[in-house]
Structures are given as C-alpha cells and as structure tokens.
Enzyme design. Structure first.
Site, PDB file in Angstrom:
ATOM      1  N   LYS A   1      66.581   8.398  12.154  1.00  0.00           N
ATOM      2  CA  LYS A   1      66.223   7.851  13.465  1.00  0.00           C
ATOM      3  C   LYS A   1      65.731   6.422  13.313  1.00  0.00           C
ATOM      4  O   LYS A   1      65.478   5.954  12.211  1.00  0.00           O
ATOM      5  CB  LYS A   1      65.098   8.693  14.089  1.00  0.00           C
ATOM      6  CG  LYS A   1      65.324  10.166  14.022  1.00  0.00           C
ATOM      7  CD  LYS A   1      66.263  10.585  15.120  1.00  0.00           C
ATOM      8  CE  LYS A   1      66.500  12.059  15.062  1.00  0.00           C
ATOM      9  NZ  LYS A   1      65.278  12.827  14.881  1.00  0.00           N
TER      10      LYS A   1
ATOM     11  N   TYR B   1      74.264  16.935  23.063  1.00  0.00           N
ATOM     12  CA  TYR B   1      73.038  17.408  22.396  1.00  0.00           C
ATOM     13  C   TYR B   1      71.983  17.750  23.460  1.00  0.00           C
ATOM     14  O   TYR B   1      71.335  18.796  23.406  1.00  0.00           O
ATOM     15  CB  TYR B   1      72.551  16.311  21.449  1.00  0.00           C
ATOM     16  CG  TYR B   1      71.181  16.499  20.876  1.00  0.00           C
ATOM     17  CD1 TYR B   1      70.950  17.397  19.835  1.00  0.00           C
ATOM     18  CD2 TYR B   1      70.088  15.747  21.344  1.00  0.00           C
ATOM     19  CE1 TYR B   1      69.675  17.543  19.291  1.00  0.00           C
ATOM     20  CE2 TYR B   1      68.825  15.892  20.806  1.00  0.00           C
ATOM     21  CZ  TYR B   1      68.623  16.791  19.779  1.00  0.00           C
ATOM     22  OH  TYR B   1      67.371  16.937  19.251  1.00  0.00           O
TER      23      TYR B   1
HETATM   24  P1  NAD Z   1      66.038  18.239  10.939  1.00  0.00           P
HETATM   25  O1  NAD Z   1      67.503  17.962  11.074  1.00  0.00           O
HETATM   26  O2  NAD Z   1      65.284  17.553   9.860  1.00  0.00           O
HETATM   27  O3  NAD Z   1      65.798  19.799  10.828  1.00  0.00           O
HETATM   28  C1  NAD Z   1      66.655  20.742  11.362  1.00  0.00           C
HETATM   29  C2  NAD Z   1      66.985  21.726  10.257  1.00  0.00           C
HETATM   30  O4  NAD Z   1      67.837  22.737  10.778  1.00  0.00           O
HETATM   31  C3  NAD Z   1      67.743  21.072   9.082  1.00  0.00           C
HETATM   32  O5  NAD Z   1      67.010  21.220   7.882  1.00  0.00           O
HETATM   33  C4  NAD Z   1      69.045  21.839   9.026  1.00  0.00           C
HETATM   34  O6  NAD Z   1      69.521  22.085   7.719  1.00  0.00           O
HETATM   35  C5  NAD Z   1      68.665  23.139   9.735  1.00  0.00           C
HETATM   36  N1  NAD Z   1      69.852  23.801  10.225  1.00  0.00           N
HETATM   37  C6  NAD Z   1      70.878  23.252  10.932  1.00  0.00           C
HETATM   38  N2  NAD Z   1      71.837  24.156  11.140  1.00  0.00           N
HETATM   39  C7  NAD Z   1      71.411  25.309  10.548  1.00  0.00           C
HETATM   40  C8  NAD Z   1      71.988  26.597  10.416  1.00  0.00           C
HETATM   41  N3  NAD Z   1      73.189  26.874  10.927  1.00  0.00           N
HETATM   42  N4  NAD Z   1      71.295  27.543   9.754  1.00  0.00           N
HETATM   43  C9  NAD Z   1      70.074  27.254   9.205  1.00  0.00           C
HETATM   44  N5  NAD Z   1      69.480  26.044   9.307  1.00  0.00           N
HETATM   45  C10 NAD Z   1      70.152  25.082   9.973  1.00  0.00           C
HETATM   46  O7  NAD Z   1      65.392  17.903  12.369  1.00  0.00           O
HETATM   47  P2  NAD Z   1      63.880  17.708  12.813  1.00  0.00           P
HETATM   48  O8  NAD Z   1      63.695  16.272  13.092  1.00  0.00           O
HETATM   49  O9  NAD Z   1      62.947  18.401  11.885  1.00  0.00           O
HETATM   50  O10 NAD Z   1      63.909  18.457  14.223  1.00  0.00           O
HETATM   51  C11 NAD Z   1      63.537  19.815  14.391  1.00  0.00           C
HETATM   52  C12 NAD Z   1      63.855  20.257  15.808  1.00  0.00           C
HETATM   53  O11 NAD Z   1      63.218  19.401  16.758  1.00  0.00           O
HETATM   54  C13 NAD Z   1      65.343  20.220  16.147  1.00  0.00           C
HETATM   55  O12 NAD Z   1      65.649  21.336  16.956  1.00  0.00           O
HETATM   56  C14 NAD Z   1      65.494  18.959  16.955  1.00  0.00           C
HETATM   57  O13 NAD Z   1      66.583  19.025  17.843  1.00  0.00           O
HETATM   58  C15 NAD Z   1      64.168  18.898  17.677  1.00  0.00           C
HETATM   59  N6  NAD Z   1      63.817  17.518  18.055  1.00  0.00           N
HETATM   60  C16 NAD Z   1      63.516  16.615  17.093  1.00  0.00           C
HETATM   61  C17 NAD Z   1      63.202  15.321  17.459  1.00  0.00           C
HETATM   62  C18 NAD Z   1      62.861  14.271  16.429  1.00  0.00           C
HETATM   63  O14 NAD Z   1      62.607  13.136  16.822  1.00  0.00           O
HETATM   64  N7  NAD Z   1      62.848  14.582  15.140  1.00  0.00           N
HETATM   65  C19 NAD Z   1      63.186  14.955  18.817  1.00  0.00           C
HETATM   66  C20 NAD Z   1      63.506  15.892  19.758  1.00  0.00           C
HETATM   67  C21 NAD Z   1      63.811  17.198  19.371  1.00  0.00           C
END
Ligand code: NAD
Length: 329
Positions: free
Chosen positions: A194, A151
C-alpha cells in the site's frame, strides 16, 4: 477458568500477524490459518494451519471446536496496483467470497457466536469521494451502493452475509470497515504493498538528490491507521454489543504528496516528489469516527507521523538486510 481460544483466519498476513500477538499477550490459545506463514515475523500462534480456506474440507478441519473468538481477515487483496487495474477482479471476488461463505458456515455449525469480519472503506460509493477535501464516509452513506472496485463490491456482499447470519442464525458477528492500515511487518514490495509502505521503500532506495514517483497529481486524500490501533479497535468491537458495520480508521486526512513529504522529512534525505500517472482509486477518503466514538466510547488517536516513523525504520532495515544477503551470496 479455562483458557480462552481464538481462531485467526489470515494469520499469515499483515493485520492477522499483529492480531495473533495481541491475543497471545492476553493469554488466549490461538490457532492461525493461512495459505502461508508471515514472511516478516515468526508466528506466535500456538497452532498454525497452512491451507486454503476456499476448500470446505480444510475449513471444516480448522474450525474443529467452539472457539470463543473467530477473526476472519483472509482475503485476496493488495494495494491500488492490484485492486484497481481490473486484471484481478474475478479472482478477488471469487476467492474472498468463497472464503467468507465457508468460514461463516462452519462457525455456525460449531455454534460459534462471536465472529469478526474485516470489511473495507473501499465499499463506500465512489460518488461521495470525488471531492478530496470533503469525502463522505459516514457508515450510513454506504447505500445506494456504488463502490469503485470489485474488491469493494465483494466486501459489501460479505458484510451483508455476516449480518444475515446474525439475523437468521442468532450469531453475534461484528463487521468493521478498515481504512488503510499500515505499520511494520507488512508487505513493502512486490506490487501488493500500500501507499505508506511503497513510499517508505521508494524514499529509502532513492539516490540523494533524486526523486520518487508518486501516482496521480498527489492531491488525492486519504487517512492511514497504525496497525496497533486497528487491532485494538478490532478486539474491542468483537467483544462489544454493537454489530456494526463501523469504520476503524484515522480521521487525520492527508494528501498523498503530504504523506510522501512526511516520509522524506522523517528520512532526513534530499529527495523530490515526481507525480506520474498510475492506478488511483477514489479522489478523497477519510474515516468518519462519529459512530465508533458513540458506540464503543473509543477511537484511534495515534499520530500518523509516529506510525510512519516506526514503519520507515522497519522498511529501511528490511532493505539493508536484503542487500546484505545479496552481497553475501
Ligand atoms: P494481507 O493480504 O496481509 O492478509 C490476508 C491474508 O489472507 C494473507 O496472508 C493471505 O495469504 C491470506 N489468504 C488469502 N487467500 C487465502 C485462502 N484462500 N486461504 C487462506 N488464507 C488466504 O492483508 P491485511 O492487510 O492483513 O488485511 C486483512 C484484512 O483486512 C483483509 O480482509 C483486507 O481486505 C482487510 N482490509 C485491510 C486493509 C488494509 O489497509 N490493510 C484495509 C481495509 C480492509
């Protein structure tokens, strides 16, 4: 002046859902895109396209105008139980990289300049995060690279992809490295949740006088950022002249057992902590906010405890609802 437009990829997710609300409050016309609607709150987007951003045709259809702002948050991700077991590595790398390649290329074709990309603190080298009291997550410690998960490697690749488009295609992409974002309307059960959400759920569901299981010896350290501040930092970075990568995180570092203790304290319940083996990630991680302070003149400041209280109350309500539905059916 015409209404500003924004595209939020991953709008059915946790941070994307909050970001849509923020952009709507500012008066934007917003299109959300995701595989699914957000399961916890009705979307406020003006238009919501359900589809798969791995499909080029679909991406072409949703990137159909020169949006003023594009936020690319869609990724195949989850908590430690999803990222660190190794079982999902190929999917995580393939799916997220394909999304980023597709979205960025379609933005280029539409002459969209401002694209935000959410990277993660998981891209920092493992060897700088072995000491729980003194992890190094300064932005320039990223290389030589050695993330502890696929990741993290995909995030590193995609960071470079966005910055390469700036260099070669005159775009103004902005890259942030999020550190453990939490808050209401996020995943709280099912295996992708998380640590803060998992602990709130475990404490809310524990028997009085019982215990909750916490992975590891509980001395591993992390910092957690409340989602409203994540959104604030995101919007500020995209509109700034600084391309990043920059940390968006909290510097309030705690041990995982401290976090569990905080949740138990907030709940007012009589619950003990039981440390058990489980997937862990690095030993210590904290945001380093020197660069964001310098470049944006802003940094997150909301106390962890206040955010955890709001999140605990929200998760308790979700659990009550679920149980009431079960009882009624
Ligand atoms: P989340 O999983 O709630 O949101 C990601 C969304 O992407 C999901 O709703 C999922 O359905 C959508 N998705 C995945 N594959 C897809 C596809 N092929 N087509 C369309 N949509 C798709 O995650 P989040 O916590 O809201 O995180 C958002 C971003 O921030 C992500 O890129 C994540 O890696 C990054 N991030 C989050 C955190 C955290 O602590 N939440 C920390 C570091 C980085």
């Amino acid at each position: 002046m015409s209404q500003k437009t924004a595209l939020v990829c991953g709008a059915g997710g946790f941070i994307g859902g909050h970001l849509v609300k923020r952009l709507k409050a500012e008066g934007f016309w917003v299109r959300g895109v995701d595989l699914k609607f957000n399961e916890h709150a009705e979307t406020q987007a003006d238009d919501f396209a359900i589809g798969d951003l791995r499909e080029q045709d679909f991406v072409r259809r949703v990137v159909d105008r020169p949006f003023d702002e594009v936020y690319q948050l869609a990724a195949d991700m989850g908590g430690a139980g999803y990222i660190f077991t190794g079982e999902n590595d190929a999917n995580v790398m393939h799916n997220s990289a394909t999304i980023n390649l597709n979205v960025l290329e379609e933005c280029r074709k539409r002459n969209i300049r401002r694209v935000f990309y959410s990277s993660s603190a998981c891209m920092y080298p493992e060897h700088n995060q072995l000491d729980p009291d003194n992890p190094n997550c300064a932005e320039d410690s990223a290389y030589p690279a050695n993330p502890d998960s696929e990741y993290g490697w995909e995030k590193l690749f995609s960071e470079r992809l966005y910055l390469a488009y700036n260099r070669n295609h005159g775009m103004q992409c902005r890259v942030a490295r999020y550190h453990n974002i939490f808050g209401p309307e996020g995943t709280w059960d099912g295996g992708r949740e998380k640590a803060p959400a998992a602990m709130c759920r475990k404490v809310a569901l524990a028997e009085d006088g019982g215990s909750i299981e916490v992975w590891g010896d509980g001395q591993q350290t992390r910092s957690f950022l409340y989602v409203d501040e994540c959104v604030e930092g995101t919007v500020r970075l995209l509109r700034s002249e600084f391309e990043g990568p920059v940390n968006i995180g909290s510097e309030e570092m705690v041990t995982i057992n401290d976090l569990a203790g905080m949740v138990i304290g907030i709940s007012g319940r009589d619950v003990a902590i039981e440390n058990i083996p489980g997937p862990l990630g690095v030993r210590g991680r904290n945001s380093d906010n020197r660069l964001i302070r310098k470049m944006l003149g802003w940094e997150p400041s909301y106390p962890l405890r206040d955010g955890i209280k709001i999140t605990y109350d929200w998760i308790s309500t979700q659990i009550d609802r679920k149980h009431n539905i079960r009882r009624a059916s």
